[in-house]
Design a protein around this motif. Sequence first.
Motif, mmCIF file in Angstrom:
data_model
loop_
_atom_site.group_PDB
_atom_site.id
_atom_site.type_symbol
_atom_site.label_atom_id
_atom_site.label_comp_id
_atom_site.label_asym_id
_atom_site.label_seq_id
_atom_site.Cartn_x
_atom_site.Cartn_y
_atom_site.Cartn_z
ATOM 1 N N LEU A 2 0.837 -1.156 0.070
ATOM 2 C CA LEU A 2 -0.227 -0.098 0.221
ATOM 3 C C LEU A 2 0.824 1.204 0.001
ATOM 4 C CD1 LEU A 2 -2.751 -1.142 2.647
ATOM 5 C CD2 LEU A 2 -3.206 -0.794 0.115
ATOM 6 N N GLY A 3 1.878 1.118 0.911
ATOM 7 C CA GLY A 3 2.809 2.357 0.872
ATOM 8 C C GLY A 3 3.535 2.854 -0.380
ATOM 9 N N VAL A 57 -6.398 -5.879 8.218
ATOM 10 C CA VAL A 57 -7.016 -4.170 8.014
ATOM 11 C C VAL A 57 -6.508 -3.584 9.426
ATOM 12 C CG1 VAL A 57 -8.786 -2.774 7.875
ATOM 13 C CG2 VAL A 57 -8.559 -4.698 6.581
ATOM 14 N N LYS A 58 -6.801 -4.163 10.426
ATOM 15 C CA LYS A 58 -6.420 -3.725 11.876
ATOM 16 C C LYS A 58 -4.961 -3.425 11.872
ATOM 17 C CE LYS A 58 -10.366 -4.748 15.018
ATOM 18 N NZ LYS A 58 -10.509 -5.158 16.388
ATOM 19 N N GLY A 59 -4.271 -4.712 11.477
ATOM 20 C CA GLY A 59 -2.540 -4.372 11.736
ATOM 21 C C GLY A 59 -2.316 -3.225 10.822
ATOM 22 N N VAL A 60 -2.840 -2.970 9.368
ATOM 23 C CA VAL A 60 -2.477 -2.052 8.880
ATOM 24 C C VAL A 60 -2.843 -0.445 9.414
ATOM 25 C CG1 VAL A 60 -2.784 -0.829 6.438
ATOM 26 C CG2 VAL A 60 -2.439 -3.329 6.654
ATOM 27 N N VAL A 61 -3.946 -0.466 9.752
ATOM 28 C CA VAL A 61 -4.373 0.731 10.661
ATOM 29 C C VAL A 61 -3.656 1.225 11.788
ATOM 30 C CG1 VAL A 61 -6.615 1.770 11.944
ATOM 31 C CG2 VAL A 61 -6.844 0.821 9.624
ATOM 32 N N CYS A 94 -1.555 5.333 0.890
ATOM 33 C CA CYS A 94 -1.312 4.728 -0.211
ATOM 34 C C CYS A 94 -0.357 5.547 -0.988
ATOM 35 C CB CYS A 94 -2.558 4.524 -1.026
ATOM 36 S SG CYS A 94 -2.278 3.584 -2.538
ATOM 37 N N GLY A 95 0.793 4.955 -1.560
ATOM 38 C CA GLY A 95 1.867 5.832 -2.091
ATOM 39 C C GLY A 95 2.811 6.576 -1.215
ATOM 40 N N ALA A 96 2.567 6.765 0.106
ATOM 41 C CA ALA A 96 3.449 7.656 1.052
ATOM 42 C C ALA A 96 4.701 7.228 1.207
ATOM 43 C CB ALA A 96 2.705 7.736 2.468
ATOM 44 N N GLN A 97 5.095 6.255 1.119
ATOM 45 C CA GLN A 97 6.539 5.473 1.106
ATOM 46 C C GLN A 97 7.323 5.612 2.338
ATOM 47 O OE1 GLN A 97 7.486 5.708 -3.570
ATOM 48 N NE2 GLN A 97 9.082 6.485 -2.314
#
Length: 236
Positions: A121-122, A163-167, A182-185
């Motif tokens: 996602l990053g 999803v909880k882990g990503v958040v 998304c795309g923040a790198q």
Amino acid sequence: HQIKLKHPILRTGELEKLRQLDRPGFKVATLPILFKVADGKAGLERALAALCHAADKAIADSVNILILSDRTFDRDYAPIPALLASSGLHHHLIRAGTRTRVGLVLESGEPREVHHFCLLLGYGVQAINPYMAYETLYDMIDQGVLTNITYEQAVYGYIKAVVKGVVKVMAKMGISTIQAYCGAQIFEAVGLNQELVETYFTWTASRVGGIGLAEIAHEAQQQHAKAFPEFPVNGH
């Protein structure tokens, strides 16, 4: 026109709905992320260049959703590491000035842990179908490793946990929405050489050098050899 997703982790059925989408304003294409095993580094480099070329051609043909898929791997072709393919294409499209015209979706057997999804996602992927994780859950239930749970419940629980882990990771970085993430790198590369980072993970901080495409291709070849072992027959 945009498609709104409740979260970025897609079930296999949801991905197929997206692939077969037939609505005005949307056009979907599936691009393979594979390279010829026997060609090693050169094959991997050619495959990444071909992926970028195919994406450019699809966008010129009004495609606005690209599905990157490694499902069609076989004895001769191995999957390109999902993060390398996704980030490499993401940055190619930024350089070409066409990134905002297309959504990137990944269909891969590789992502399975929270960190895998965070990285994807990053580095620009907007939706992910981790089909191998789902098939593993099905297999575990079938063999009795997971009990007192249906396949649907297992998939629901897995997606909820991811999803909880990503958040949670986002929250620690002070980011409040997956769309902003998304795309923040927001990563630093450790153990990748400068050429690799500049080409495929552009603008990523990297203070420690390391491997390049040759080593990545070699590792992919080793994994592929485990999936397609050669057994001697009659001493040959």
